[in-house]
Scaffold this motif. Structure first.
Motif, PDB file in Angstrom:
ATOM      1  N   LYS A  74       0.843  -1.194   0.000  1.00  9.65           N
ATOM      2  CA  LYS A  74       0.000   0.000   0.000  1.00  9.65           C
ATOM      3  C   LYS A  74       0.881   1.248   0.000  1.00  9.65           C
ATOM      4  N   SER A  85      -4.006   6.734  -2.145  1.00 11.27           N
ATOM      5  CA  SER A  85      -4.326   5.596  -3.003  1.00 11.27           C
ATOM      6  C   SER A  85      -4.038   5.989  -4.442  1.00 11.27           C
ATOM      7  N   SER A  87      -4.147   4.524  -8.716  1.00 10.32           N
ATOM      8  CA  SER A  87      -4.622   3.527  -9.684  1.00 10.32           C
ATOM      9  C   SER A  87      -4.200   3.948 -11.080  1.00 10.32           C
ATOM     10  N   GLY A 104      -9.394   4.845  -1.052  1.00  9.96           N
ATOM     11  CA  GLY A 104      -9.165   3.942  -2.171  1.00  9.96           C
ATOM     12  C   GLY A 104      -9.659   4.579  -3.450  1.00  9.96           C
ATOM     13  N   LYS A 149      -8.432  -1.680  -1.367  1.00  9.64           N
ATOM     14  CA  LYS A 149      -7.372  -0.714  -1.081  1.00  9.64           C
ATOM     15  C   LYS A 149      -7.624   0.008   0.238  1.00  9.64           C
TER      16      LYS A 149
END
Length: 201
Positions: A74, A85, A87, A104, A149
Motif C-alpha cells: 500500500k 491511493s 490507480s 481507495g 485498497k
C-alpha cells in the motif's frame, strides 16, 4: 502528461486524474532516468502517478516528500499522515488523498473479460444485478478494488467479504466484512470516456 482535473477537498477525499500522452512522454521521462529498464508503459504509469500525486498535494498545500510502500504494497506519503491511493489503467492515472481516513481509488476500462471472471468477484445477489451488463460489471469490479485498497491488507475474498449493497445515482453503498467487524463505506463513481473511476468519499 495531461492532467484532466484535480479536485481538492480539505475535509474529505481529494482526487486527481491524468493521462499519459505516450510511452515516451517527455514531460515524465526526465524525472527518473534510472527507470529506463522498465516496460515503457509501466514506467510512464509509475512516473505519472508520482507527478499527479505531487500536483494533488500542491493543490491541498501539503508538503510532498515522495511515496513509499508498506509491507502489504500500500502506498503512503512520506512524512505525512495523509492517506493515499493510486490507480492506473494505461494511459489513465488516478490518485486520491484523505486527511485522516484510509482511502481507495480505482480506474478501469469497460472490457469483455469481466464476464469471464464475474463469478470470482461477485456474490449471487450482485451476479443477478449485473447479469451480462459490462458497465455494471466494471463498476462493481472497480468498487471492490476500492474497498480492497481501503482495507489495505491481503487475503480478502472479493465475492464474500467485499459487498456492494446498492448503487444509487453516482453513489455506491458498500461494506467490508471481516471476522470480527463490518465496515460500511460510501463510494462515488464517474464515467470518464470508456473508463469508470471509483473512489470513497
Amino acid at each position: 502528461m495531461q492532467v484532466h482535473w484535480i479536485k481538492p477537498n480539505p475535509h474529505g477525499t481529494s482526487v486527481g486524474l491524468a493521462e499519459v500522452s505516450g510511452e515516451n512522454d517527455k514531460d515524465l521521462d526526465y524525472l527518473r532516468p534510472d527507470l529506463a529498464h522498465l516496460n515503457p508503459k509501466k514506467r510512464m504509469e509509475f512516473l505519472a502517478s508520482r507527478l499527479l500525486t505531487q500536483r494533488l498535494c500542491e493543490a491541498q498545500q501539503i508538503p510532498y516528500h515522495g511515496i513509499e510502500k508498506d509491507e502489504y504494497g500500500k502506498p503512503h506519503l512520506i512524512q505525512s499522515n495523509y492517506q493515499l491511493s493510486i490507480s492506473h489503467s494505461y494511459p489513465m492515472v488516478a490518485c486520491a488523498i484523505h486527511p485522516t481516513a484510509p482511502c481507495g481509488i480505482d480506474i478501469e476500462s469497460v472490457r469483455p473479460q469481466l464476464t469471464n471472471i464475474k463469478h470470482k468477484f461477485l456474490n449471487p445477489i450482485e451476479l443477478r444485478r449485473c447479469d451480462t451488463n459490462l458497465h455494471q460489471l466494471c463498476i462493481h469490479w472497480s468498487a471492490k478494488e476500492v474497498l480492497y485498497k481501503i482495507h489495505g491488507r491481503k487475503r480478502l475474498t472479493f465475492a464474500k467479504q467485499l459487498v456492494i449493497d446498492e448503487i444509487r445515482g453516482d453513489q455506491i453503498h458498500a461494506r467490508i466484512l471481516l471476522d470480527d467487524a463490518e465496515k460500511k463505506h460510501l463510494l462515488k463513481y464517474e464515467k470518464v470516456s470508456e473508463y469508470y473511476l471509483v473512489y470513497n468519499v
